[in-house]
Write a protein that holds these residues in place. Structure first.
Motif, PDB file in Angstrom:
ATOM      1  N   THR A   1       1.682   7.742   4.005  1.00  0.00           N
ATOM      2  CA  THR A   1       2.668   7.185   3.086  1.00  0.00           C
ATOM      3  C   THR A   1       3.917   6.797   3.879  1.00  0.00           C
TER       4      THR A   1
ATOM      5  N   ASN B   1       0.816  -1.224   0.000  1.00  0.00           N
ATOM      6  CA  ASN B   1       0.000   0.000   0.000  1.00  0.00           C
ATOM      7  C   ASN B   1       0.846   1.268   0.000  1.00  0.00           C
ATOM      8  N   VAL B   2       2.000   1.203  -0.621  1.00  0.00           N
ATOM      9  CA  VAL B   2       2.933   2.331  -0.608  1.00  0.00           C
ATOM     10  C   VAL B   2       2.314   3.605  -1.198  1.00  0.00           C
ATOM     11  N   ASN B   3       1.336   3.447  -2.088  1.00  0.00           N
ATOM     12  CA  ASN B   3       0.708   4.614  -2.710  1.00  0.00           C
ATOM     13  C   ASN B   3      -0.659   4.942  -2.116  1.00  0.00           C
TER      14      ASN B   3
END
Length: 140
Positions: free
Chosen positions: A55, A48-50
């Motif tokens: 973040t 889920n880095v984006n």
């Protein structure tokens, strides 16, 4: 106790009570918890880095503001997943809420799995399609 933040605070308080042999709370509820301030125990922050809002760069900034000394990141009183198994096994019944599209989701799930392995009555609920901003969206 070191500076703590996020949903992991309840876990830290429960572990503190267990380490001091104080009577334990009946139940702990962890909502969107920060469990691992090293972000190394799983691939948590790479998932889920984006995702919106929380973040990896924001999480790193928050961590560095609260825990400027890297040596502290692995202490169980800021990263409860690093507590001794004997201490974790003394955790009370636990309910964990995680957001599917949150960089902290995997570490919440991993912590729940760890507690279950230690025979702690634990429930982990992952809210599908939700982000770390889950709670502020409640009234919308």
């Amino acid at each position: 106790m070191k500076n703590c933040r996020g949903g992991g605070l309840a876990a830290i308080i429960s572990l503190k009570a267990a380490s001091l042999n104080l009577s334990m709370p009946i139940f702990q509820m962890l909502i969107l918890p920060v469990i691992d301030n090293t972000a190394t125990s799983s691939m948590a922050w790479s998932n889920n880095v984006n995702a919106p809002w929380l973040t990896p760069s924001r999480m790193t900034w928050y961590r560095n503001m609260y825990l400027p000394n890297e040596i502290d990141w692995k202490n169980w009183d800021v990263s409860p997943n690093f507590a001794l198994k004997e201490l974790l096994a003394k955790s009370p019944q636990t309910w964990i809420a995680a957001a599917e599209l949150d960089i902290l989701c995997q570490e919440a799930e991993d912590y729940g799995f760890l507690l279950k392995q230690l025979n702690v009555n634990t429930t982990v609920v992952v809210y599908e399609g939700s982000t770390h901003s889950l709670l502020i969206l409640d009234g919308m």
